[in-house]
Design a protein around this motif. Structure first.
Motif, PDB file in Angstrom:
ATOM      1  N   LYS A  29      -4.696   0.563   7.566  1.00 35.38           N
ATOM      2  CA  LYS A  29      -4.214   0.495   6.177  1.00 35.38           C
ATOM      3  C   LYS A  29      -2.986  -0.401   6.063  1.00 35.38           C
ATOM      4  O   LYS A  29      -2.877  -1.238   5.150  1.00 35.38           O
ATOM      5  CB  LYS A  29      -3.885   1.908   5.690  1.00 35.38           C
ATOM      6  N   THR A  30      -2.065  -0.238   7.022  1.00 39.12           N
ATOM      7  CA  THR A  30      -0.842  -1.051   7.006  1.00 39.12           C
ATOM      8  C   THR A  30      -1.169  -2.518   7.203  1.00 39.12           C
ATOM      9  O   THR A  30      -0.623  -3.398   6.529  1.00 39.12           O
ATOM     10  CB  THR A  30       0.129  -0.582   8.099  1.00 39.12           C
ATOM     11  N   ARG A  31      -2.077  -2.785   8.115  1.00 41.28           N
ATOM     12  CA  ARG A  31      -2.448  -4.174   8.387  1.00 41.28           C
ATOM     13  C   ARG A  31      -3.131  -4.817   7.181  1.00 41.28           C
ATOM     14  O   ARG A  31      -2.879  -5.981   6.857  1.00 41.28           O
ATOM     15  CB  ARG A  31      -3.381  -4.223   9.609  1.00 41.28           C
ATOM     16  N   ALA A  32      -3.971  -4.054   6.508  1.00 43.75           N
ATOM     17  CA  ALA A  32      -4.664  -4.581   5.321  1.00 43.75           C
ATOM     18  C   ALA A  32      -3.656  -4.921   4.221  1.00 43.75           C
ATOM     19  O   ALA A  32      -3.778  -5.947   3.533  1.00 43.75           O
ATOM     20  CB  ALA A  32      -5.681  -3.555   4.826  1.00 43.75           C
ATOM     21  N   GLU A  33      -2.646  -4.060   4.068  1.00 37.92           N
ATOM     22  CA  GLU A  33      -1.615  -4.314   3.053  1.00 37.92           C
ATOM     23  C   GLU A  33      -0.831  -5.578   3.396  1.00 37.92           C
ATOM     24  O   GLU A  33      -0.514  -6.387   2.516  1.00 37.92           O
ATOM     25  CB  GLU A  33      -0.680  -3.102   2.955  1.00 37.92           C
ATOM     26  N   GLU A  35      -1.921  -8.131   5.081  1.00 33.32           N
ATOM     27  CA  GLU A  35      -2.791  -9.285   4.838  1.00 33.32           C
ATOM     28  C   GLU A  35      -2.862  -9.617   3.351  1.00 33.32           C
ATOM     29  O   GLU A  35      -2.877 -10.790   2.963  1.00 33.32           O
ATOM     30  CB  GLU A  35      -4.189  -9.006   5.394  1.00 33.32           C
ATOM     31  N   ARG A  36      -2.890  -8.566   2.513  1.00 33.37           N
ATOM     32  CA  ARG A  36      -2.926  -8.805   1.066  1.00 33.37           C
ATOM     33  C   ARG A  36      -1.635  -9.478   0.603  1.00 33.37           C
ATOM     34  O   ARG A  36      -1.656 -10.391  -0.231  1.00 33.37           O
ATOM     35  CB  ARG A  36      -3.142  -7.481   0.317  1.00 33.37           C
ATOM     36  N   ARG A  37      -0.501  -9.011   1.156  1.00 36.10           N
ATOM     37  CA  ARG A  37       0.772  -9.630   0.785  1.00 36.10           C
ATOM     38  C   ARG A  37       0.815 -11.087   1.231  1.00 36.10           C
ATOM     39  O   ARG A  37       1.290 -11.964   0.498  1.00 36.10           O
ATOM     40  CB  ARG A  37       1.937  -8.850   1.403  1.00 36.10           C
ATOM     41  N   GLU A  38       0.323 -11.323   2.425  1.00 36.06           N
ATOM     42  CA  GLU A  38       0.304 -12.699   2.924  1.00 36.06           C
ATOM     43  C   GLU A  38      -0.590 -13.580   2.063  1.00 36.06           C
ATOM     44  O   GLU A  38      -0.257 -14.730   1.762  1.00 36.06           O
ATOM     45  CB  GLU A  38      -0.184 -12.710   4.378  1.00 36.06           C
ATOM     46  N   LYS A  39      -1.715 -13.009   1.632  1.00 32.57           N
ATOM     47  CA  LYS A  39      -2.649 -13.768   0.805  1.00 32.57           C
ATOM     48  C   LYS A  39      -2.036 -14.078  -0.563  1.00 32.57           C
ATOM     49  O   LYS A  39      -2.160 -15.194  -1.086  1.00 32.57           O
ATOM     50  CB  LYS A  39      -3.945 -12.973   0.648  1.00 32.57           C
TER      51      LYS A  39
END
Length: 356
Positions: A29-33, A35-39
């Motif tokens: 979950k943390t990693r997905a968040e 990645e979304r911020r980076e995107k």
């Protein structure tokens, strides 16, 4: 699948399957968040890059620029390809729309200035509401301010000017009428104020008259109580009257001159009453019988004041009569009696002569 020995160590360190599963899910979950911020950051940077591209290409963009023409010249730029077409078109159209609005505003300002100059020209030429466009335009063909206006706007500006003249004329008429109405209204208000002032003054005058009458009556009552001597003087009586406990002599509704006049009228009334009573005494005391009573020296009450005094003194009406006027009134009374007696004697002699 490759197996990391250290992973086995960490797995063994967390013997509970449920805890390991929970930690794994939290990591995912943390990693997905992240990645979304980076995107989002990358997309934001791409948008900002495209805006910078638009700024750099500002000389190639005007209110008529379309997407195809812009792409043809700037499509190979990495910043152009960094975002989707829909976003590119939206940002470009936003820039073009802003330029279009600025151009329209500038055009409106230019047109407004031209209209102002055109109408100033008409005003200088003293164009009136009775003028005709067909004749006016022929007289203005060589005027620079006429030629500077677009052909389709000239007649429009002319009729706008005529409409403004008519509106101004109506406004002047309306203003004049409004001024007349205001003047009439102010005049009515003045009349109402004057009438109200007169009514207030009349009410106050009536009230003052009533107060003065009441004050006079009160003061006259005071005079009856305090002043009984017909020979009383105003100077001596005034302090006596002012000591009245009821303050009837200090009523503000009665002027000093009015008080003095009331005093003198009162004293005059006392004197006239004394004279009247004294005359009544003379009529009673100086009868025909009294006239026949003579002293040793032949004096009677009708021919001697000293003799008359002896007859009159016992009566109080004699003492009430002012000393200096007693003899005067007596002499007038005696003269009246003598005159009547002579008239009666004359009538008797006349009748005797007539009989004989």
């Amino acid at each position: 699948m490759y197996f990391y020995p250290e992973s086995s160590f960490f797995l063994q360190a967390i013997p509970s399957h449920s805890v390991r599963r929970s930690l794994f899910e939290q990591y995912v979950k943390t990693r997905a968040e992240e990645e979304r911020r980076e995107k989002r950051a990358a997309h934001k940077a791409a948008i900002e890059g495209f805006r910078q591209l638009l700024d750099e290409a500002s000389t190639d963009i005007d209110q008529h620029t379309d997407y195809r023409a812009f792409k043809k010249k700037w499509g190979n730029d990495l910043r152009f390809e960094a975002i989707e077409r829909k976003e590119r078109e939206g940002l470009l159209n936003e820039r073009v729309l802003s330029l279009k609005r600025s151009a329209e505003q500038k055009a409106q300002e230019i047109r407004a200035a031209a209209a102002s100059d055109f109408k100033t020209m008409l005003r200088e030429r003293e164009i009136s509401i009775n003028s005709h466009w067909s004749k006016v335009k022929d007289s203005l063909r060589n005027e620079p301010r006429y030629r500077s206006v677009a052909h389709e706007d000239r007649e429009v500006f002319y009729y706008e000017y005529i409409a403004e003249l008519k509106a101004a004329q109506r406004g002047d008429d309306h203003e004049m009428k409004a001024r007349d109405e205001e003047d009439k209204l102010r005049e009515r208000e003045r009349e109402l104020r004057k009438r109200k002032e007169r009514e207030v003054q009349e009410v106050e005058r009536v009230r003052q008259k009533i107060r003065r009458k009441e004050a006079s009556s009160s003061y006259q009552a005071l005079l009856v109580e305090k002043i009984r001597d017909p020979e009383a003087s105003w100077t001596e009586s005034k302090p006596i009257l002012e000591r009245d406990p009821q303050k009837r002599a200090s009523n503000p509704d009665l002027e000093p001159a009015d008080k003095e006049k009331l005093f003198r009228d009162h004293v005059k009334s006392l004197y006239e009453r004394c004279v009247h009573d004294f005359k009544a005494l003379l009529a009673e005391a100086l009868s025909s019988e009294a006239a026949t009573l003579q002293t040793e020296d032949g004096k009677t009450a009708l021919n001697s004041w000293s003799t008359a005094k002896q007859v009159l003194k016992p009566d109080i009406r004699y003492s009430k009569m002012p000393r200096q006027d007693r003899e005067v009134v007596w002499r007038r009374y005696v003269e009246d009696i003598s005159r009547k007696q002579r008239h009666e004697n004359y009538q008797e002699e006349k009748q005797r002569d007539y009989k004989t």
